[in-house]
Motif scaffolding. Structure first.
Motif, PDB file in Angstrom:
ATOM      1  N   ASP A 184     -19.053-128.040-102.139  1.00 22.11           N
ATOM      2  CA  ASP A 184     -19.724-128.115-101.024  1.00 22.11           C
ATOM      3  C   ASP A 184     -20.388-126.056-101.408  1.00 22.11           C
ATOM      4  OD1 ASP A 184     -22.803-127.048-100.101  1.00 22.11           O
ATOM      5  OD2 ASP A 184     -22.326-128.455 -98.773  1.00 22.11           O
ATOM      6  N   ALA A 186     -21.963-124.474 -99.686  1.00 19.96           N
ATOM      7  CA  ALA A 186     -22.730-124.011 -98.379  1.00 19.96           C
ATOM      8  C   ALA A 186     -21.156-124.295 -97.095  1.00 19.96           C
ATOM      9  CB  ALA A 186     -23.505-124.960 -97.730  1.00 19.96           C
ATOM     10  N   MET A 187     -20.679-125.081 -97.793  1.00 18.32           N
ATOM     11  CA  MET A 187     -19.316-124.693 -96.925  1.00 18.32           C
ATOM     12  C   MET A 187     -18.212-124.100 -96.875  1.00 18.32           C
ATOM     13  SD  MET A 187     -17.618-129.182 -96.213  1.00 18.32           S
ATOM     14  CE  MET A 187     -18.860-130.171 -95.537  1.00 18.32           C
ATOM     15  N   ASN A 189     -19.475-121.246 -97.977  1.00 17.22           N
ATOM     16  CA  ASN A 189     -20.721-119.824 -97.189  1.00 17.22           C
ATOM     17  C   ASN A 189     -19.851-119.739 -95.895  1.00 17.22           C
ATOM     18  OD1 ASN A 189     -21.238-118.443 -99.447  1.00 17.22           O
ATOM     19  ND2 ASN A 189     -23.320-119.701 -99.986  1.00 17.22           N
ATOM     20  N   LEU A 190     -20.340-121.290 -95.168  1.00 19.02           N
ATOM     21  CA  LEU A 190     -19.335-121.336 -94.274  1.00 19.02           C
ATOM     22  C   LEU A 190     -18.755-120.553 -93.259  1.00 19.02           C
ATOM     23  CD1 LEU A 190     -20.307-122.621 -90.470  1.00 19.02           C
ATOM     24  CD2 LEU A 190     -19.029-124.629 -91.216  1.00 19.02           C
ATOM     25  N   ALA A 191     -17.822-120.743 -94.297  1.00 21.41           N
ATOM     26  CA  ALA A 191     -16.421-119.974 -93.910  1.00 21.41           C
ATOM     27  C   ALA A 191     -15.936-118.870 -94.353  1.00 21.41           C
ATOM     28  CB  ALA A 191     -15.300-121.304 -95.156  1.00 21.41           C
ATOM     29  N   ARG A 192     -17.112-117.948 -95.366  1.00 19.46           N
ATOM     30  CA  ARG A 192     -17.243-116.852 -95.364  1.00 19.46           C
ATOM     31  C   ARG A 192     -17.521-116.500 -94.427  1.00 19.46           C
ATOM     32  NH1 ARG A 192     -20.060-115.922-100.434  1.00 19.46           N
ATOM     33  NH2 ARG A 192     -19.878-113.664 -99.775  1.00 19.46           N
ATOM     34  N   THR A 193     -18.896-116.735 -94.156  1.00 19.85           N
ATOM     35  CA  THR A 193     -18.985-116.365 -92.439  1.00 19.85           C
ATOM     36  C   THR A 193     -18.353-115.766 -91.954  1.00 19.85           C
ATOM     37  OG1 THR A 193     -19.947-118.274 -91.393  1.00 19.85           O
ATOM     38  CG2 THR A 193     -21.473-116.686 -93.000  1.00 19.85           C
ATOM     39  N   PHE A 194     -17.565-116.683 -91.430  1.00 12.96           N
ATOM     40  CA  PHE A 194     -16.137-116.472 -90.017  1.00 12.96           C
ATOM     41  C   PHE A 194     -15.499-115.702 -90.891  1.00 12.96           C
ATOM     42  CE2 PHE A 194     -17.329-121.461 -89.181  1.00 12.96           C
ATOM     43  CZ  PHE A 194     -18.492-120.651 -88.396  1.00 12.96           C
ATOM     44  N   ASN A 195     -15.613-114.596 -92.234  1.00 17.67           N
ATOM     45  CA  ASN A 195     -14.069-114.378 -92.861  1.00 17.67           C
ATOM     46  C   ASN A 195     -13.060-114.921 -92.968  1.00 17.67           C
ATOM     47  OD1 ASN A 195     -14.479-111.326 -93.276  1.00 17.67           O
ATOM     48  ND2 ASN A 195     -15.082-110.486 -90.804  1.00 17.67           N
ATOM     49  N   ALA A 196     -13.841-115.798 -93.793  1.00 21.34           N
ATOM     50  CA  ALA A 196     -12.500-116.676 -94.371  1.00 21.34           C
ATOM     51  C   ALA A 196     -11.801-115.658 -95.299  1.00 21.34           C
ATOM     52  CB  ALA A 196     -12.519-118.210 -95.063  1.00 21.34           C
ATOM     53  N   GLN A 200      -7.703-118.904 -97.261  1.00 23.97           N
ATOM     54  CA  GLN A 200      -7.940-119.978 -96.330  1.00 23.97           C
ATOM     55  C   GLN A 200      -8.892-120.846 -96.546  1.00 23.97           C
ATOM     56  OE1 GLN A 200      -8.788-116.861 -93.256  1.00 23.97           O
ATOM     57  NE2 GLN A 200      -7.570-117.421 -91.949  1.00 23.97           N
ATOM     58  N   LYS A 204      -8.504-124.519 -96.364  1.00 28.57           N
ATOM     59  CA  LYS A 204      -9.464-125.470 -95.137  1.00 28.57           C
ATOM     60  C   LYS A 204     -10.151-126.422 -95.763  1.00 28.57           C
ATOM     61  CE  LYS A 204      -7.281-122.404 -91.976  1.00 28.57           C
ATOM     62  NZ  LYS A 204      -6.274-123.384 -90.998  1.00 28.57           N
ATOM     63  N   ILE A 205     -11.130-125.610 -96.950  1.00 26.39           N
ATOM     64  CA  ILE A 205     -11.462-126.341 -97.620  1.00 26.39           C
ATOM     65  C   ILE A 205     -12.393-127.034 -99.265  1.00 26.39           C
ATOM     66  CG2 ILE A 205     -14.485-126.071 -98.219  1.00 26.39           C
ATOM     67  CD1 ILE A 205     -14.799-124.788 -95.498  1.00 26.39           C
TER      68      ILE A 205
ATOM     69  N   LEU B  60     -23.652-112.290 -96.246  1.00 27.57           N
ATOM     70  CA  LEU B  60     -22.997-112.992 -97.160  1.00 27.57           C
ATOM     71  C   LEU B  60     -23.439-112.773 -99.052  1.00 27.57           C
ATOM     72  CD1 LEU B  60     -23.643-116.767 -96.348  1.00 27.57           C
ATOM     73  CD2 LEU B  60     -21.188-115.696 -96.951  1.00 27.57           C
ATOM     74  N   PRO B  78     -19.407-110.212 -94.113  1.00 27.00           N
ATOM     75  CA  PRO B  78     -19.464-111.275 -92.758  1.00 27.00           C
ATOM     76  C   PRO B  78     -18.287-110.498 -91.758  1.00 27.00           C
ATOM     77  CG  PRO B  78     -18.837-112.211 -94.886  1.00 27.00           C
ATOM     78  CD  PRO B  78     -18.641-110.978 -95.655  1.00 27.00           C
ATOM     79  N   LEU B  90     -23.201-129.120 -91.487  1.00 34.25           N
ATOM     80  CA  LEU B  90     -22.093-128.670 -92.762  1.00 34.25           C
ATOM     81  C   LEU B  90     -20.164-128.707 -91.932  1.00 34.25           C
ATOM     82  CD1 LEU B  90     -22.620-125.492 -94.206  1.00 34.25           C
ATOM     83  CD2 LEU B  90     -22.636-127.471 -95.317  1.00 34.25           C
ATOM     84  N   TRP B  94     -13.420-134.067 -92.496  1.00 32.17           N
ATOM     85  CA  TRP B  94     -11.453-135.054 -92.289  1.00 32.17           C
ATOM     86  C   TRP B  94     -11.441-133.750 -91.069  1.00 32.17           C
ATOM     87  CZ3 TRP B  94     -13.457-131.799 -96.669  1.00 32.17           C
ATOM     88  CH2 TRP B  94     -13.766-130.180 -96.834  1.00 32.17           C
ATOM     89  N   PHE B 103     -13.193-124.351 -85.951  1.00 33.56           N
ATOM     90  CA  PHE B 103     -12.967-123.675 -87.365  1.00 33.56           C
ATOM     91  C   PHE B 103     -12.640-123.019 -87.338  1.00 33.56           C
ATOM     92  CE2 PHE B 103     -14.280-123.585 -91.261  1.00 33.56           C
ATOM     93  CZ  PHE B 103     -13.099-123.818 -92.148  1.00 33.56           C
ATOM     94  N   ILE B 107      -9.950-119.798 -88.799  1.00 30.38           N
ATOM     95  CA  ILE B 107      -9.801-118.931 -89.295  1.00 30.38           C
ATOM     96  C   ILE B 107      -9.460-117.288 -88.864  1.00 30.38           C
ATOM     97  CG2 ILE B 107     -11.263-117.669 -90.726  1.00 30.38           C
ATOM     98  CD1 ILE B 107     -12.126-120.028 -91.793  1.00 30.38           C
ATOM     99  N   GLN B 108      -9.884-116.908 -87.400  1.00 34.99           N
ATOM    100  CA  GLN B 108     -10.165-116.144 -86.782  1.00 34.99           C
ATOM    101  C   GLN B 108      -8.229-115.562 -86.365  1.00 34.99           C
ATOM    102  OE1 GLN B 108     -13.924-114.739 -85.772  1.00 34.99           O
ATOM    103  NE2 GLN B 108     -14.495-114.753 -87.345  1.00 34.99           N
TER     104      GLN B 108
END
Lengths: 300, 263
Positions: A184, A186-187, A189-196, A200, A204-205, B60, B78, B90, B94, B103, B107-108
């Motif tokens: 997905d 969107a998942m 993107n979610l990680a990207r907004t956390f600066n992954a 990562q 993690k995804i 983004l 970001p 979202l 798992w 989460f 990541i940070q």
């Protein structure tokens, strides 16, 4: 059978007065012996029919015993092979090849699947070759491997392992590739907004998200590994392993062939069950999909 | 008062999908300022580019023209000042609820003990204390969305970007969660930019409501809600002034005039 069906059917005419109470009582009562045990009873009936059909049915139909041996003949062949033909050793050799071929094929398939899944360009560029190799009958490469490796026992075993690697590789790679591609967005993107970082996002995804598909690939691979090893042993003309017993069967008779097939099937079943066992542990977070939803852990 | 989020004459166009196709201009010349602790709602017809604005604010995506600022510095990718929450929770299937909430911090590289502590506190606050070790599929839609709110809050962002966060929930769950959100925003002194389809939600939760036009989206009107109890939408939505504000928004969006549907 046809005549007995109507009597067994539930009457559909309007029930007499008091029937509702009777019906409730019937539902509350413990199920009859037949209702409670109908699955094991049917299983037993089918098993008996199967065994009897094999033992006496073929003879009754006039199939000669050197075409299809009886179960008891296969049984005594098992004892004979165990005592005189080193059955355990042959089984161990083939099991080892299946295990190694499956493990190497899986690792290779996963690696390629993840690399291609993460690089759309590489996938597009390589897709014609992937498709061609996917369609090509992989077991047909076996003679080539014989040519490469030579004639020692280790070489023959390598041929069997390599054929298994080749047939296991594709379903796993294709499944992993598809799963990584289907994550997905969107998942991500979610990680990207956390600066992954890219790494990562993978660990993690994408990697955990691909687990269900990876395990369907491994399930297919575990059964294909047995086929690959069998073909490899037959083509290589090995003098160890169950393939050797199959080849010996050409002169020593059908019971040995059947015995080898049964042991190969058991190896496949064990491999398949091992994958399912691992799958249950890894995918413990998934809603259970048991029969009839009896163990379904509903949300809400 | 300090400006937390600012769109300065922002235009966003997307190139054509296929060769020979036409590109799409999603939004044109959008100028928005959201002050510290302010909650601003944005409503508009479907497909008018509302979500594009959020993607720009979260880094983004980059604007075609104009600039986006968060806390006075231009958004180029970001950053940890903003966090968003979408219609879909979202949650990662798992991961346990606890691990989902941690989460972002994981990541940070926030220390394990520290992020657990923050997450457990938030989960207790959102009535999920008993579900810490559950997996997302074991929770109801409302609980999952609460977990998503906890994950957003765990990042301790200055600005929350909310894209129709409750639109997938049933009416009653939605009201309860709106209440949770409004309280959190008020108590934690957060700034929020809320995109919604639900006019009543906009009025109940926001200080100001911006109305966007059909694509290409422009801000065509700004309405100050000017009602007390922004921290208590359950009470606010019962006030007599609500009807008039609703009527005003409905007419701005052409609802009930020719009954066209934006699907």
């Amino acid at each position: 059978m046809a005549e007995s069906t109507p009597t067994a059917a539930v009457p559909t005419v309007t029930p007499p007065a008091g029937a509702a109470a009777h019906e409730a009582e019937r539902l509350a009562a413990p199920p009859s012996f037949w209702r409670a045990y109908r699955v094991p009873i049917w299983s037993a009936i089918v098993l008996v029919l199967f065994v009897a059909g094999w033992e006496w049915g073929f003879r009754a139909l006039g199939v000669p015993k050197y075409f299809i041996p009886t179960l008891s003949e296969i049984g005594s062949e098992f004892v004979r092979a165990y005592e005189r033909m080193d059955l355990v050793n042959h089984t161990a050799v083939t099991s080892f090849e299946v295990l190694l071929g499956f493990a190497l094929g899986s690792i290779l398939g996963m690696t390629m699947g993840y690399i291609l899944g993460m690089s759309p360009t590489a996938e597009v560029v390589l897709s014609p070759y992937i498709l061609a190799l996917q369609i090509a009958p992989k077991v047909a490469f076996a003679p080539l491997f014989v040519l490469w490796f030579g004639f020692s026992v280790e070489a023959k075993m390598s041929v069997a392992i390599l054929v298994a690697v080749l047939v296991v590789f594709f379903p796993i790679m294709i499944n992993v590739l598809g799963a990584v591609r289907a994550v997905d967005p969107a998942m991500i993107n979610l990680a990207r907004t956390f600066n992954a970082t890219r790494w990562q996002i993978f660990w993690k995804i994408e990697f955990p998200a691909s687990m269900p598909a990876l395990f369907s690939g491994l399930r297919i691979g575990s059964t294909l590994a047995v086929i690959g090893v069998t073909v490899g042993e037959l083509v290589g003309g090995i003098n160890r392993g169950l393939g050797f017993l199959l080849l010996s069967g050409e002169t020593m008779g059908a019971p040995l062939v059947f015995l080898a097939i049964i042991v190969l099937t058991v190896i496949g079943i064990v491999a398949y069950c091992a994958v399912i066992f691992a799958e249950r542990r890894v995918l413990h977070y998934m809603p259970r999909r048991d029969f009839g939803g009896m163990n379904a852990q509903g949300g809400k | 008062m300090a400006i937390r989020l600012q769109f300065e004459r922002v235009t966003k166009s997307f190139p054509p999908q296929r060769r020979g196709g036409e590109g799409v201009t999603a939004i044109v010349d959008v100028d928005v300022r959201v002050a510290d602790r302010e909650v601003v709602a944005l409503i508009g017809p479907s497909g008018c580019g509302k979500s594009t604005l959020l993607n720009l604010a979260s880094g983004l995506d980059r604007p075609s023209r104009g600039r986006v600022y968060v806390d006075g510095s231009e958004v180029t990718g970001p950053n940890s000042h903003v966090a968003f929450m979408l219609q879909r929770d979202l949650l990662l299937p798992w991961r346990s609820i606890l691990d989902n909430v941690t989460f972002g911090q994981e990541i940070q590289h926030v220390e394990r003990e520290r992020r657990r502590e923050i997450a457990l506190k938030l989960l207790a606050k959102y009535h999920l204390g008993d579900f810490v070790d559950h997996y997302p599929h074991q929770l109801s839609g409302g609980m999952r969305q609460r977990a998503a709110l906890a994950r957003t809050m765990a990042m301790n962002p200055d600005v929350l970007l909310l894209d129709e966060p409750f639109s997938a929930l049933d009416a009653q769950t939605k009201m309860v969660l709106q209440q949770d959100l409004a309280r959190t925003l008020w108590e934690e002194k957060k700034t929020a930019f809320l995109i919604t389809h639900d006019l009543l939600e906009a009025i109940a939760l926001a200080d100001r409501v911006l109305v966007m036009s059909r694509r290409p989206g422009r801000i065509v009107r700004e309405i100050a809600v000017d009602l007390p109890e922004r921290n208590n939408p359950m009470v606010r939505r019962q006030r007599p002034e609500i009807g008039k504000l609703m009527a005003e928004l409905m007419s701005l969006l052409d609802i009930g005039q020719g009954d066209r549907l934006d699907g």
